[in-house]
Design a protein around this motif. Structure first.
Motif, mmCIF file in Angstrom:
data_model
loop_
_atom_site.group_PDB
_atom_site.id
_atom_site.type_symbol
_atom_site.label_atom_id
_atom_site.label_comp_id
_atom_site.label_asym_id
_atom_site.label_seq_id
_atom_site.Cartn_x
_atom_site.Cartn_y
_atom_site.Cartn_z
ATOM 1 N N THR A 132 0.826 -1.211 0.000
ATOM 2 C CA THR A 132 0.000 0.000 0.000
ATOM 3 C C THR A 132 0.856 1.255 0.000
ATOM 4 O O THR A 132 0.572 2.219 -0.716
ATOM 5 C CB THR A 132 -0.937 -0.008 1.221
ATOM 6 N N ARG A 133 1.919 1.227 0.745
ATOM 7 C CA ARG A 133 2.811 2.395 0.823
ATOM 8 C C ARG A 133 3.455 2.712 -0.527
ATOM 9 O O ARG A 133 3.557 3.874 -0.927
ATOM 10 C CB ARG A 133 3.896 2.112 1.872
ATOM 11 N N TYR A 259 -10.660 -5.824 -6.229
ATOM 12 C CA TYR A 259 -11.621 -5.170 -5.343
ATOM 13 C C TYR A 259 -13.036 -5.243 -5.912
ATOM 14 O O TYR A 259 -14.015 -5.227 -5.174
ATOM 15 C CB TYR A 259 -11.224 -3.705 -5.139
ATOM 16 N N TRP A 302 -3.529 -4.610 4.833
ATOM 17 C CA TRP A 302 -4.840 -4.370 5.403
ATOM 18 C C TRP A 302 -5.765 -3.980 4.260
ATOM 19 O O TRP A 302 -5.584 -2.949 3.621
ATOM 20 C CB TRP A 302 -4.749 -3.275 6.456
ATOM 21 N N TRP A 303 -6.791 -4.826 4.000
ATOM 22 C CA TRP A 303 -7.623 -4.667 2.808
ATOM 23 C C TRP A 303 -8.284 -3.293 2.706
ATOM 24 O O TRP A 303 -8.226 -2.664 1.639
ATOM 25 C CB TRP A 303 -8.677 -5.782 2.781
ATOM 26 N N PRO A 304 -8.915 -2.756 3.763
ATOM 27 C CA PRO A 304 -9.526 -1.424 3.634
ATOM 28 C C PRO A 304 -8.519 -0.341 3.253
ATOM 29 O O PRO A 304 -8.847 0.579 2.481
ATOM 30 C CB PRO A 304 -10.124 -1.171 5.023
ATOM 31 N N ALA A 305 -7.302 -0.442 3.777
ATOM 32 C CA ALA A 305 -6.271 0.535 3.407
ATOM 33 C C ALA A 305 -5.911 0.403 1.934
ATOM 34 O O ALA A 305 -5.665 1.407 1.248
ATOM 35 C CB ALA A 305 -5.032 0.338 4.283
ATOM 36 N N GLY A 306 -5.896 -0.825 1.440
ATOM 37 C CA GLY A 306 -5.635 -1.042 0.026
ATOM 38 C C GLY A 306 -6.711 -0.431 -0.851
ATOM 39 O O GLY A 306 -6.434 0.151 -1.902
ATOM 40 N N LEU A 308 -8.614 2.173 -0.132
ATOM 41 C CA LEU A 308 -8.475 3.626 -0.115
ATOM 42 C C LEU A 308 -7.308 4.084 -0.983
ATOM 43 O O LEU A 308 -7.416 5.078 -1.723
ATOM 44 C CB LEU A 308 -8.291 4.116 1.321
ATOM 45 N N ALA A 309 -6.194 3.373 -0.912
ATOM 46 C CA ALA A 309 -5.029 3.751 -1.710
ATOM 47 C C ALA A 309 -5.302 3.584 -3.196
ATOM 48 O O ALA A 309 -4.930 4.433 -4.014
ATOM 49 C CB ALA A 309 -3.819 2.907 -1.295
ATOM 50 N N THR A 310 -5.962 2.494 -3.550
ATOM 51 C CA THR A 310 -6.282 2.255 -4.958
ATOM 52 C C THR A 310 -7.292 3.273 -5.470
ATOM 53 O O THR A 310 -7.204 3.733 -6.613
ATOM 54 C CB THR A 310 -6.827 0.826 -5.146
#
Length: 431
Positions: A132-133, A259, A302-306, A308-310
């Motif tokens: 994600t980063r 997603y 962490w799926w939710p963070a992924g 948001l990043a995507t």
């Protein structure tokens, strides 16, 4: 078939043609006006071309398959019928692909998943933890998806099968195997006759043009087998837990492959309710799904963070500027195109409701994605996991002359392959 049914079918086919033609006409106008700049053949993300003589082997195979395949799937033992349908799907898909740029060509694109393997190196866990980063630094397809597609290709390479060719083999074989998995699920939900009638249409679906070769075909196979294992658990006392666990691992992997596959879970849910999957199988399935999520969380993703990043990457992409209202309708036109006219006729054909339940569940999931606006264009590949289930509805028309439908249904099967040949011949897709 009654005169009233024939009239209804003609109206549906006319509506199918009008929807597809209208989407291309309006899309062409929007492209000419500069509204759609990155799509040169809207609603498809592709270029136009002229067919070549290289398409002849696929056309010859299709001509034979339209005549022979329905008879084989109608009269062979069920396991043999499934095997024949898989072989036909594989042959149809490969022959279409090699008539163009080749089977492995799409995976050589610099924005594809394979281009992201260099960042993984020999440390997949470290790459996962920083996924994600580091997302902005990755190729387009990697940035638009969770990390599992890249990890699958990394594992394939680590197993001694590197490069575009082996990636294409994995994708095509898995994608074509969805014919078998969906056939098994239809068998359990709607009966053997319904499955036999669906198999020729699944094997010769126009979606084969994009099964070779887009990673979404791999997603389609994984989802189809997860659903099939779940419903098979309703009949096997000895294997209830094992089948449920296998289903859970496959279905739990879907949100980590794309997603856009979260609504897909409606299909196995509907199938499980329809066949009355026992509690032990359901519990094992849920445990498998939870296990997948736990493994990714433990690996640092962490799926939710992924998500948001995507979403942030997508918002900055030119694709996010595509007009919502046009693609709200055009996306459905693409679904109609990749599933073919026979699927449209099958969705409204009279008959048992159980034969329609899985295609309708897939259609509802597509509508949810479409209305959300997160899928604006490029859905010829994105819809693949859903499209194959919708295509199963074509079997309700009678499977090409074997069974209730007669010769008129053989014409619908022929129409399916004609659409596939036209797509392969006149459309140059980047995947």
């Amino acid at each position: 078939m009654t005169a009233r049914s024939m009239t209804g079918r003609r109206r549906v086919l006319a509506a199918w043609a009008a929807l597809v033609a209208g989407a291309f006409a309006v899309g062409g106008l929007l492209h000419a006006l500069g509204v759609l700049r990155i799509d040169h053949l809207p609603p498809l993300h592709a270029l136009a071309r002229l067919p070549t003589l290289a398409l002849i082997p696929a056309a010859a195979f299709a001509a034979v398959a339209v005549t022979v395949l329905p008879r084989l799937t109608a009269h062979l033992p069920m396991r043999a019928a499934l095997a024949v349908a898989f072989a036909a799907s594989l042959a149809w898909t490969v022959l279409l692909a090699v008539s163009g740029e080749g089977l492995a060509w799409p995976f050589t694109h610099p924005q594809e998943y394979l281009a992201g393997l260099g960042a993984v190196g020999d440390d997949p866990l470290g790459w996962l933890a920083g996924f994600t980063r580091d997302l902005p630094a990755y190729p387009t397809h990697v940035r638009g998806h969770p990390p599992l597609p890249v990890l699958v290709l990394w594992a394939l390479s680590a197993a001694g099968l590197p490069g575009p060719f082996w990636a294409a083999v994995l994708v095509v074989v898995t994608g074509c195997s969805a014919t078998v998995a969906i056939g098994l699920a239809v068998w359990r939900v709607a009966g053997e006759e319904a499955a036999r009638r669906a198999l020729p249409f699944l094997a010769l679906c126009p979606a084969a043009v994009w099964i070779a070769t887009t990673m979404d075909a791999f997603f389609a196979g994984v989802g189809a087998w997860g659903t099939a294992l779940l419903v098979l658990g309703a009949r096997s006392r000895a294997g209830r837990v094992a089948l449920g666990l296998g289903a859970g691992l496959a279905l739990g992997a879907l949100p980590y492959l794309s997603y856009g596959l979260v609504p897909y879970l409606l299909i196995p849910l509907v199938a499980a309710v329809a066949v009355g999957v026992p509690r032990a199988t359901v519990a094992a399935c849920l445990a498998g799904m939870a296990g997948v999520s736990a493994l990714f969380a433990a690996g640092g993703f962490w799926w939710p963070a992924g998500v948001l990043a995507t979403h942030a990457e997508w918002a900055a992409d030119p694709g996010a500027a595509r007009p919502y209202l046009y693609f709200l309708v055009a996306n459905l036109a693409v679904l109609a195109l990749v599933t073919g006219p026979a699927a449209a006729a099958g969705l409204v054909a009279p008959g048992r409701a159980g034969e329609r339940i899985l295609p309708v569940a897939a259609l509802v999931a597509v509508l949810a994605l479409d209305v959300s606006g997160t899928t604006r264009g490029e859905v010829e590949r994105i819809w693949l996991p859903y499209a194959l289930w919708v295509a199963a509805a074509a079997g309700r028309t009678g499977a090409g002359g074997e069974g209730a439908g007669g010769a008129g249904d053989r014409r619908l099967l022929a129409a399916q392959v004609v659409v596939g040949l036209l797509l392969q011949g006149f459309v140059r897709s980047p995947w």
